[in-house]
Design a protein around this motif. Structure first.
Motif, PDB file in Angstrom:
ATOM      1  N   MET A   1     -28.364   7.170 -12.893  1.00 19.25           N
ATOM      2  CA  MET A   1     -27.565   5.890 -12.216  1.00 19.25           C
ATOM      3  C   MET A   1     -27.689   5.814 -10.652  1.00 19.25           C
ATOM      4  SD  MET A   1     -23.671   5.025 -12.634  1.00 19.25           S
ATOM      5  CE  MET A   1     -23.846   5.175 -14.392  1.00 19.25           C
ATOM      6  N   ALA A   2     -28.193   4.676  -9.965  1.00 20.51           N
ATOM      7  CA  ALA A   2     -28.570   4.772  -8.856  1.00 20.51           C
ATOM      8  C   ALA A   2     -27.341   3.577  -7.996  1.00 20.51           C
ATOM      9  CB  ALA A   2     -29.927   4.066  -8.442  1.00 20.51           C
ATOM     10  N   LEU A   3     -26.553   4.383  -6.979  1.00 16.54           N
ATOM     11  CA  LEU A   3     -25.732   3.431  -6.471  1.00 16.54           C
ATOM     12  C   LEU A   3     -26.738   2.655  -5.273  1.00 16.54           C
ATOM     13  CD1 LEU A   3     -22.835   5.965  -5.599  1.00 16.54           C
ATOM     14  CD2 LEU A   3     -23.132   4.085  -7.382  1.00 16.54           C
ATOM     15  N   LEU A   4     -25.990   1.794  -4.507  1.00 19.31           N
ATOM     16  CA  LEU A   4     -26.367   0.805  -3.716  1.00 19.31           C
ATOM     17  C   LEU A   4     -27.288   1.623  -2.683  1.00 19.31           C
ATOM     18  CD1 LEU A   4     -24.035  -2.084  -3.071  1.00 19.31           C
ATOM     19  CD2 LEU A   4     -25.711  -1.516  -5.188  1.00 19.31           C
ATOM     20  N   ASN A   5     -28.446   1.253  -2.159  1.00 18.95           N
ATOM     21  CA  ASN A   5     -29.198   1.885  -1.064  1.00 18.95           C
ATOM     22  C   ASN A   5     -28.641   1.422   0.130  1.00 18.95           C
ATOM     23  OD1 ASN A   5     -30.461  -0.582  -0.155  1.00 18.95           O
ATOM     24  ND2 ASN A   5     -31.967  -0.214  -1.856  1.00 18.95           N
ATOM     25  N   GLU A   6     -29.147   2.124   1.406  1.00 22.45           N
ATOM     26  CA  GLU A   6     -28.417   1.851   2.808  1.00 22.45           C
ATOM     27  C   GLU A   6     -28.585   0.372   3.171  1.00 22.45           C
ATOM     28  OE1 GLU A   6     -29.961   4.271   5.676  1.00 22.45           O
ATOM     29  OE2 GLU A   6     -29.367   6.140   4.618  1.00 22.45           O
ATOM     30  N   ALA A  35     -15.866   7.476 -12.382  1.00 24.22           N
ATOM     31  CA  ALA A  35     -14.369   7.874 -11.920  1.00 24.22           C
ATOM     32  C   ALA A  35     -14.010   9.422 -12.244  1.00 24.22           C
ATOM     33  CB  ALA A  35     -13.232   7.215 -12.872  1.00 24.22           C
ATOM     34  N   ASP A  36     -14.751  10.112 -12.948  1.00 19.62           N
ATOM     35  CA  ASP A  36     -14.247  11.264 -12.994  1.00 19.62           C
ATOM     36  C   ASP A  36     -15.540  12.237 -13.547  1.00 19.62           C
ATOM     37  OD1 ASP A  36     -13.215  13.587 -13.852  1.00 19.62           O
ATOM     38  OD2 ASP A  36     -11.662  13.007 -15.199  1.00 19.62           O
ATOM     39  N   ASP A  37     -15.416  13.350 -13.355  1.00 24.00           N
ATOM     40  CA  ASP A  37     -16.950  14.231 -13.954  1.00 24.00           C
ATOM     41  C   ASP A  37     -16.713  14.257 -15.617  1.00 24.00           C
ATOM     42  OD1 ASP A  37     -15.111  16.251 -14.536  1.00 24.00           O
ATOM     43  OD2 ASP A  37     -15.431  17.381 -12.752  1.00 24.00           O
ATOM     44  N   TYR A  38     -15.886  14.219 -16.006  1.00 26.46           N
ATOM     45  CA  TYR A  38     -15.657  14.343 -17.545  1.00 26.46           C
ATOM     46  C   TYR A  38     -16.226  15.531 -18.209  1.00 26.46           C
ATOM     47  CZ  TYR A  38     -14.506   9.326 -17.050  1.00 26.46           C
ATOM     48  OH  TYR A  38     -13.810   8.056 -16.490  1.00 26.46           O
ATOM     49  N   TYR A  39     -16.186  16.791 -17.431  1.00 27.77           N
ATOM     50  CA  TYR A  39     -16.818  17.706 -18.163  1.00 27.77           C
ATOM     51  C   TYR A  39     -15.910  18.418 -19.079  1.00 27.77           C
ATOM     52  CZ  TYR A  39     -20.157  18.114 -14.290  1.00 27.77           C
ATOM     53  OH  TYR A  39     -21.155  18.026 -13.474  1.00 27.77           O
ATOM     54  N   PHE A  86     -25.581  15.957 -19.987  1.00 23.06           N
ATOM     55  CA  PHE A  86     -26.776  15.074 -19.652  1.00 23.06           C
ATOM     56  C   PHE A  86     -25.876  13.674 -19.518  1.00 23.06           C
ATOM     57  CE2 PHE A  86     -30.465  12.315 -20.756  1.00 23.06           C
ATOM     58  CZ  PHE A  86     -31.401  12.710 -19.345  1.00 23.06           C
ATOM     59  N   PRO A  87     -26.000  13.153 -18.100  1.00 24.82           N
ATOM     60  CA  PRO A  87     -25.200  11.981 -17.752  1.00 24.82           C
ATOM     61  C   PRO A  87     -25.661  10.775 -18.877  1.00 24.82           C
ATOM     62  CG  PRO A  87     -26.216  12.519 -15.849  1.00 24.82           C
ATOM     63  CD  PRO A  87     -26.598  13.583 -16.786  1.00 24.82           C
ATOM     64  N   PRO A  88     -26.772  10.377 -19.345  1.00 19.22           N
ATOM     65  CA  PRO A  88     -26.622   9.385 -20.244  1.00 19.22           C
ATOM     66  C   PRO A  88     -26.000   9.485 -21.824  1.00 19.22           C
ATOM     67  CG  PRO A  88     -28.951   9.635 -19.405  1.00 19.22           C
ATOM     68  CD  PRO A  88     -27.993  10.813 -18.876  1.00 19.22           C
ATOM     69  N   LEU A  89     -26.116  10.826 -22.072  1.00 15.28           N
ATOM     70  CA  LEU A  89     -25.459  11.166 -23.294  1.00 15.28           C
ATOM     71  C   LEU A  89     -23.969  11.360 -23.010  1.00 15.28           C
ATOM     72  CD1 LEU A  89     -27.550  14.201 -24.699  1.00 15.28           C
ATOM     73  CD2 LEU A  89     -27.398  11.868 -25.414  1.00 15.28           C
ATOM     74  N   MET A  90     -23.376  11.959 -21.915  1.00 18.99           N
ATOM     75  CA  MET A  90     -22.045  12.128 -21.809  1.00 18.99           C
ATOM     76  C   MET A  90     -21.450  10.705 -21.632  1.00 18.99           C
ATOM     77  SD  MET A  90     -20.142  14.452 -19.101  1.00 18.99           S
ATOM     78  CE  MET A  90     -20.702  13.693 -17.498  1.00 18.99           C
ATOM     79  N   GLU A 131     -18.987   2.561 -11.611  1.00 18.08           N
ATOM     80  CA  GLU A 131     -20.076   1.875 -12.191  1.00 18.08           C
ATOM     81  C   GLU A 131     -20.213   2.461 -13.530  1.00 18.08           C
ATOM     82  OE1 GLU A 131     -24.738   0.899 -10.682  1.00 18.08           O
ATOM     83  OE2 GLU A 131     -23.815   2.540  -9.499  1.00 18.08           O
ATOM     84  N   ALA A 132     -20.160   3.870 -13.758  1.00 16.87           N
ATOM     85  CA  ALA A 132     -20.526   4.207 -15.113  1.00 16.87           C
ATOM     86  C   ALA A 132     -19.578   3.647 -16.347  1.00 16.87           C
ATOM     87  CB  ALA A 132     -20.258   5.883 -15.179  1.00 16.87           C
ATOM     88  N   GLU A 133     -18.588   3.424 -15.970  1.00 14.63           N
ATOM     89  CA  GLU A 133     -17.395   2.978 -16.829  1.00 14.63           C
ATOM     90  C   GLU A 133     -17.546   1.451 -16.762  1.00 14.63           C
ATOM     91  OE1 GLU A 133     -15.872   6.698 -15.141  1.00 14.63           O
ATOM     92  OE2 GLU A 133     -16.951   4.943 -14.345  1.00 14.63           O
ATOM     93  N   HIS A 134     -18.271   0.639 -16.036  1.00 14.66           N
ATOM     94  CA  HIS A 134     -18.357  -0.729 -15.994  1.00 14.66           C
ATOM     95  C   HIS A 134     -17.063  -1.264 -15.797  1.00 14.66           C
ATOM     96  CE1 HIS A 134     -22.306  -1.058 -18.469  1.00 14.66           C
ATOM     97  NE2 HIS A 134     -22.533  -0.160 -17.568  1.00 14.66           N
ATOM     98  N   TYR A 135     -16.256  -0.871 -14.816  1.00 19.56           N
ATOM     99  CA  TYR A 135     -14.753  -0.999 -14.536  1.00 19.56           C
ATOM    100  C   TYR A 135     -14.718  -1.540 -13.014  1.00 19.56           C
ATOM    101  CZ  TYR A 135      -9.841  -0.300 -13.974  1.00 19.56           C
ATOM    102  OH  TYR A 135      -8.501  -0.389 -13.618  1.00 19.56           O
ATOM    103  N   VAL A 136     -13.972  -2.816 -13.084  1.00 21.25           N
ATOM    104  CA  VAL A 136     -13.761  -3.365 -11.799  1.00 21.25           C
ATOM    105  C   VAL A 136     -12.284  -3.742 -11.734  1.00 21.25           C
ATOM    106  CG1 VAL A 136     -14.213  -5.472 -10.326  1.00 21.25           C
ATOM    107  CG2 VAL A 136     -16.046  -4.462 -11.744  1.00 21.25           C
TER     108      VAL A 136
END
Length: 205
Positions: A1-6, A35-39, A86-90, A131-136
């Motif tokens: 997942m890419a955050l916004l560039n400069e 929002a968390d690492d969720y490990y 692995f982020p997509p799986l997690m 972004e990962a949670e699609h939360y606003v």
């Protein structure tokens, strides 16, 4: 997942600055990768799989000695605990309610950490995105919330959330800032020139 560039971040900062010229509100925007690492979630799933391994093996012709069975359980646990990070799986393993709860807590911490509760006239407004949670979430201090009700903010949140789901975070964020500016300029128009808080986008990686 890419955050916004400069370049994107500069564009967001310019949009915030433009909004604040038309309103007494102080607008801060925070974008978090998650929002968390969720490990702990991959660990829980790996532990559950390891616990049911003996029952699964009992359904097969394979017969293991107790020592070998224990080693197999450990191997299953370690392999899954690592693979499921692995982020997509997690992301697929995180219950929606848990992700939104974590994101909501982080949004409230960011409201305090960015001193939005200390603005003159209690006019702080936070636009928070996980972004990962699609939360606003949009959090407005009492000076703004007494003029703008939650339904108006929710319409902006719903539109932005849909943009994130479609992979258009930058476009959604800029549209969100613009729509917030329209509301704020109408209900809290600029009465003086001031800028108490930085206009840049806060990025949490």
């Amino acid at each position: 997942m890419a955050l916004l560039n400069e370049a994107d971040q500069r564009q967001v900062a310019a949009a915030i600055a433009a909004v604040e010229k038309t309103t007494d509100a102080e607008l801060v925007t925070v974008l978090a990768a998650r929002a968390d690492d969720y490990y702990y979630i991959p660990t829980l799933w790996a532990a559950l799989a390891a616990l049911v391994t003996p029952a699964a093996l009992a359904l097969t012709p394979l017969w293991l000695e107790p020592r070998d069975l224990l080693l197999t359980q450990w191997a299953v646990f370690v392999a899954l605990a690592l693979a499921l990070r692995f982020p997509p799986l997690m992301c697929r393993l995180i219950p929606r309610r848990v992700g939104h709860w974590r994101a909501g807590n982080l949004a409230r911490r960011q409201f305090l950490d960015n001193n939005l509760h200390h603005t003159r006239g209690a006019n702080g407004v936070l636009v928070f995105v996980a972004e990962a949670e699609h939360y606003v979430e949009i959090i407005a201090d009492r000076g703004i919330s007494r003029h703008v009700d939650d339904r108006q903010w929710q319409a902006i949140v719903d539109a932005f959330t849909a943009e994130i789901g479609a992979g258009r975070t930058r476009q959604g964020l800029l549209a969100c800032i613009e729509r917030c500016g329209e509301l704020l300029s109408r209900h809290a128009p600029a009465s003086e020139e001031k800028n108490e808080l930085p206009d840049h986008l806060v990025v949490l990686r």
